[in-house]
Design a protein around this motif. Structure first.
Motif, PDB file in Angstrom:
ATOM      1  N   ILE A 185       0.706  -1.300   0.077  1.00  0.00           N
ATOM      2  CA  ILE A 185       0.051  -0.213  -0.025  1.00  0.00           C
ATOM      3  C   ILE A 185       0.788   1.322  -0.054  1.00  0.00           C
ATOM      4  N   THR A 186       1.841   1.172   0.829  1.00  0.00           N
ATOM      5  CA  THR A 186       3.063   2.421   0.802  1.00  0.00           C
ATOM      6  C   THR A 186       3.512   2.521  -0.577  1.00  0.00           C
ATOM      7  N   PHE A 187       3.840   1.469  -1.143  1.00  0.00           N
ATOM      8  CA  PHE A 187       4.370   1.656  -2.466  1.00  0.00           C
ATOM      9  C   PHE A 187       3.512   2.286  -3.414  1.00  0.00           C
ATOM     10  N   VAL A 188       2.041   2.002  -3.551  1.00  0.00           N
ATOM     11  CA  VAL A 188       1.060   2.456  -4.216  1.00  0.00           C
ATOM     12  C   VAL A 188       0.933   3.999  -3.968  1.00  0.00           C
ATOM     13  N   MET A 189       0.884   4.214  -2.768  1.00  0.00           N
ATOM     14  CA  MET A 189       0.840   5.844  -2.150  1.00  0.00           C
ATOM     15  C   MET A 189       1.950   6.432  -2.772  1.00  0.00           C
ATOM     16  N   ALA A 190       2.988   5.983  -2.797  1.00  0.00           N
ATOM     17  CA  ALA A 190       4.351   6.580  -3.227  1.00  0.00           C
ATOM     18  C   ALA A 190       4.240   6.862  -4.814  1.00  0.00           C
ATOM     19  N   ILE A 191       3.807   5.939  -5.498  1.00  0.00           N
ATOM     20  CA  ILE A 191       3.468   6.046  -7.022  1.00  0.00           C
ATOM     21  C   ILE A 191       2.539   7.308  -7.044  1.00  0.00           C
ATOM     22  N   GLY A 192       1.413   7.251  -6.119  1.00  0.00           N
ATOM     23  CA  GLY A 192       0.472   8.568  -6.271  1.00  0.00           C
ATOM     24  C   GLY A 192       1.202   9.770  -6.047  1.00  0.00           C
ATOM     25  N   MET A 193       2.228   9.848  -5.034  1.00  0.00           N
ATOM     26  CA  MET A 193       2.775  10.983  -4.830  1.00  0.00           C
ATOM     27  C   MET A 193       3.743  11.400  -5.711  1.00  0.00           C
ATOM     28  N   ILE A 194       4.050  10.412  -6.940  1.00  0.00           N
ATOM     29  CA  ILE A 194       4.787  10.931  -7.988  1.00  0.00           C
ATOM     30  C   ILE A 194       4.053  11.472  -9.154  1.00  0.00           C
ATOM     31  N   LEU A 195       2.802  10.691  -9.361  1.00  0.00           N
ATOM     32  CA  LEU A 195       2.005  11.193 -10.373  1.00  0.00           C
ATOM     33  C   LEU A 195       1.311  12.774  -9.697  1.00  0.00           C
ATOM     34  N   THR A 196       1.528  13.208  -8.932  1.00  0.00           N
ATOM     35  CA  THR A 196       0.841  14.456  -8.200  1.00  0.00           C
ATOM     36  C   THR A 196       1.699  15.561  -8.827  1.00  0.00           C
ATOM     37  N   PRO A 197       3.157  15.490  -8.806  1.00  0.00           N
ATOM     38  CA  PRO A 197       3.757  16.467  -9.503  1.00  0.00           C
ATOM     39  C   PRO A 197       3.712  16.629 -10.830  1.00  0.00           C
ATOM     40  N   ILE A 198       3.437  15.265 -11.507  1.00  0.00           N
ATOM     41  CA  ILE A 198       3.554  15.394 -12.962  1.00  0.00           C
ATOM     42  C   ILE A 198       2.385  16.097 -13.561  1.00  0.00           C
ATOM     43  N   TYR A 199       0.985  15.934 -12.807  1.00  0.00           N
ATOM     44  CA  TYR A 199      -0.046  16.493 -13.572  1.00  0.00           C
ATOM     45  C   TYR A 199      -0.255  18.038 -12.951  1.00  0.00           C
ATOM     46  N   LEU A 200       0.301  18.481 -11.745  1.00  0.00           N
ATOM     47  CA  LEU A 200       0.613  19.615 -11.388  1.00  0.00           C
ATOM     48  C   LEU A 200       1.490  20.836 -12.027  1.00  0.00           C
ATOM     49  N   LEU A 201       2.583  20.173 -12.292  1.00  0.00           N
ATOM     50  CA  LEU A 201       3.681  20.869 -13.079  1.00  0.00           C
ATOM     51  C   LEU A 201       3.397  20.788 -14.662  1.00  0.00           C
ATOM     52  N   SER A 202       2.666  19.826 -15.144  1.00  0.00           N
ATOM     53  CA  SER A 202       2.516  19.986 -16.499  1.00  0.00           C
ATOM     54  C   SER A 202       1.249  21.101 -16.840  1.00  0.00           C
ATOM     55  N   MET A 203       0.568  21.124 -15.751  1.00  0.00           N
ATOM     56  CA  MET A 203      -0.561  22.224 -15.744  1.00  0.00           C
ATOM     57  C   MET A 203       0.100  23.573 -15.907  1.00  0.00           C
ATOM     58  N   LEU A 204       0.936  23.675 -14.931  1.00  0.00           N
ATOM     59  CA  LEU A 204       1.705  24.872 -14.840  1.00  0.00           C
ATOM     60  C   LEU A 204       2.464  25.373 -16.160  1.00  0.00           C
ATOM     61  N   ARG A 205       2.986  24.453 -16.725  1.00  0.00           N
ATOM     62  CA  ARG A 205       3.881  24.564 -17.884  1.00  0.00           C
ATOM     63  C   ARG A 205       2.790  24.942 -18.961  1.00  0.00           C
ATOM     64  N   GLN A 206       1.639  24.179 -19.004  1.00  0.00           N
ATOM     65  CA  GLN A 206       0.880  24.486 -20.226  1.00  0.00           C
ATOM     66  C   GLN A 206       0.311  25.948 -20.201  1.00  0.00           C
ATOM     67  N   MET A 207      -0.083  26.367 -18.739  1.00  0.00           N
ATOM     68  CA  MET A 207      -0.919  27.403 -18.706  1.00  0.00           C
ATOM     69  C   MET A 207       0.047  28.857 -18.617  1.00  0.00           C
ATOM     70  N   PHE A 208       1.485  28.687 -18.058  1.00  0.00           N
ATOM     71  CA  PHE A 208       2.263  29.890 -17.890  1.00  0.00           C
ATOM     72  C   PHE A 208       3.488  30.181 -18.637  1.00  0.00           C
ATOM     73  N   TYR A 209       3.872  28.787 -19.150  1.00  0.00           N
ATOM     74  CA  TYR A 209       5.302  29.115 -19.976  1.00  0.00           C
ATOM     75  C   TYR A 209       4.859  29.139 -21.569  1.00  0.00           C
ATOM     76  N   GLY A 210       5.984  29.301 -22.368  1.00  0.00           N
ATOM     77  CA  GLY A 210       5.631  29.555 -23.828  1.00  0.00           C
ATOM     78  C   GLY A 210       5.421  30.962 -24.007  1.00  0.00           C
ATOM     79  N   TYR A 211       4.812  31.348 -25.395  1.00  0.00           N
ATOM     80  CA  TYR A 211       4.544  32.257 -25.678  1.00  0.00           C
ATOM     81  C   TYR A 211       3.088  32.644 -26.390  1.00  0.00           C
ATOM     82  N   LYS A 212       2.229  31.705 -26.281  1.00  0.00           N
ATOM     83  CA  LYS A 212       0.853  31.505 -27.166  1.00  0.00           C
ATOM     84  C   LYS A 212       0.129  32.657 -27.002  1.00  0.00           C
ATOM     85  N   ILE A 213      -0.303  32.778 -25.878  1.00  0.00           N
ATOM     86  CA  ILE A 213      -1.395  34.057 -25.434  1.00  0.00           C
ATOM     87  C   ILE A 213      -0.525  35.534 -25.813  1.00  0.00           C
TER      88      ILE A 213
END
Length: 436
Positions: free
Chosen positions: A354-382
């Motif tokens: 269970i701890t291993f599964v929770m740890a995987i979840g804690m790795i996935l969390t930064p992935i979707y949050l940081l990709s959200m930040l990258r898509q919103m704030f970086y680059g030059y689109k808007i």
């Protein structure tokens, strides 16, 4: 405590009281509702009705967290539905009627089980029907009946919390509601389910709870992984944050299922921590939408250049959400981890898995949050598009974000501030039932 005779014929009392379990959610409710009212400043259409509904919602929430009588608990639980339905269906987005109807069908469906459980418990007691929490906490039931009651209440709370697979109303409702409604939904409404699980399922049915706790932990672990990976696939900004809420609720379920002092305290801390962080993320998503009128992540990009303050606040709360040390999310999740690992109830191999599964979840969390930040704030689109002059956040938004950020930071630095409220009550719940 206050206790008044309400309906003499039914021996029904108006019983309200605050103990260590309910003081945290009550303070959180007051704080978030005040800020959500401030966030609702731009609502001009029927603004008086809007604020009235928010206050009605507030009354229901405070009533639920402080009721010491089962029937009163049920009434407050129902009182909550009507304001939310109206807030979503009148001030929501394009699919607002669909999501408001879905919300009411799911939660009212769950409430049927709650009512059946309340009536069953009330009528079961030997001489005269009683719904007083204090009396019921010391009452024992035949095991089969206790399991039945437990399942009934659990279904009602699983819809509100939400526990997979009963969670599908949440992303829809969040995706359509006005952001000040989202703050109340993410910050407080979900916590009512968790509070009910601890207050009723753990306190009144301890034997059934210890039978079901391994399943709770498995469901919690699955929920962390499932919701985090679903969140990664969401194009809609609000839905991505909504799925992250579902994922964080998994930690609360695991904390409640671990049946240890530490696990339960961690779950209560996560309730409060996520209340702040979830509300703040929805507020920032809403104010960003007000400025750029885009909800889909792949259409955004480069917002950081014209709106540095928004960028800073969004990044800070995303860090808090992905459990950066020094913020409240980290402390809460860490304590739930320890609570699970020190639980004497489970085998070592189960705990490691269970701890291993929770740890995987804690790795996935930064992935979707940081990709959200990258898509919103970086680059030059808007930034490169025509009329690309956007207002950065004004004093109202700054004030709101900072006043949520301070407690997040404060709890992260000194979690004892919140834990000391609930520690004694948690010991009482566990000693009454699980150490007999």
């Amino acid at each position: 405590m206050e206790d008044y005779k309400w309906i003499h014929f039914l021996d029904f009392h108006w019983r309200l009281g605050i103990d260590g379990l309910s003081i945290g959610p009550i303070l959180l409710t007051g704080f978030i509702t005040t800020l959500a009212t401030l966030a609702a400043w731009p609502v001009t259409q029927d603004s008086r009705l809007f604020h009235f509904l928010m206050l009605a919602m507030y009354s229901g929430q405070i009533g639920l967290f402080s009721s010491r009588d089962l029937l009163l608990f049920f009434l407050m639980w129902e009182l909550e539905l009507i304001p939310v339905y109206l807030l979503v269906s009148m001030w929501g987005g394009k699919k607002r009627l669909y999501s408001a109807t879905k919300f009411i069908l799911y939660t009212a469906g769950g409430s049927i089980f709650l009512l059946m459980g309340v009536l069953g418990i009330g009528l079961y007691s030997s001489t005269e029907p009683t719904l007083n929490f204090e009396i019921l906490a010391n009452q024992s039931y035949p095991v089969a009946l206790e399991i039945l009651f437990y399942i009934g209440f659990f279904l009602a709370f699983a819809v509100k919390l939400p526990i997979i697979p009963l969670h599908t109303w949440l992303p829809d409702t969040h995706g359509e509601a006005h952001y000040s409604t989202c703050m109340l939904l993410a910050g407080i409404l979900l916590k009512m389910g968790a509070y009910g699980l601890v207050r009723i399922n753990m306190e009144l049915f301890p034997h059934a709870h210890s039978l079901f706790s391994p399943w709770l932990i498995i469901v919690g672990a699955m929920q962390i992984i499932y919701a985090a990976s679903t969140s990664l696939g969401q194009r809609n900004l609000k839905k991505r944050i909504a799925y992250s809420s579902v994922s964080h609720m998994g930690f609360i379920i695991i904390g409640i299922g671990s049946i240890t002092d530490m696990g339960l305290n961690g779950a209560l801390l996560q309730i409060i921590s996520h209340g702040f962080i979830g509300a703040a993320l929805f507020f920032l998503a809403g104010t960003t939408y007000d400025r750029i009128r885009l909800l889909y992540l792949d259409e955004m990009g480069g917002i950081a250049i014209p709106m540095p303050k928004m960028f800073t606040m969004f990044s800070s709360f995303s860090m808090a959400s992905l459990a950066l040390p020094g913020m409240s999310g980290f402390v809460a999740e860490l304590i739930v981890f320890f609570g699970l690992i020190t639980s004497p109830k489970f085998l070592l191999i189960t705990k490691i898995l269970i701890t291993f599964v929770m740890a995987i979840g804690m790795i996935l969390t930064p992935i979707y949050l940081l990709s959200m930040l990258r898509q919103m704030f970086y680059g030059y689109k808007i930034f490169n598009s025509q009329n690309s002059y956007f207002f950065d956040s004004g004093p109202r938004e700054l004030f709101l974000s900072i006043s949520i950020f301070l407690p997040v930071l404060g709890i992260g630095m000194y979690p004892d501030f919140v834990l000391s409220l609930s520690v004694e009550k948690v010991e009482v719940i566990l000693s009454n039932s699980f150490y007999r």
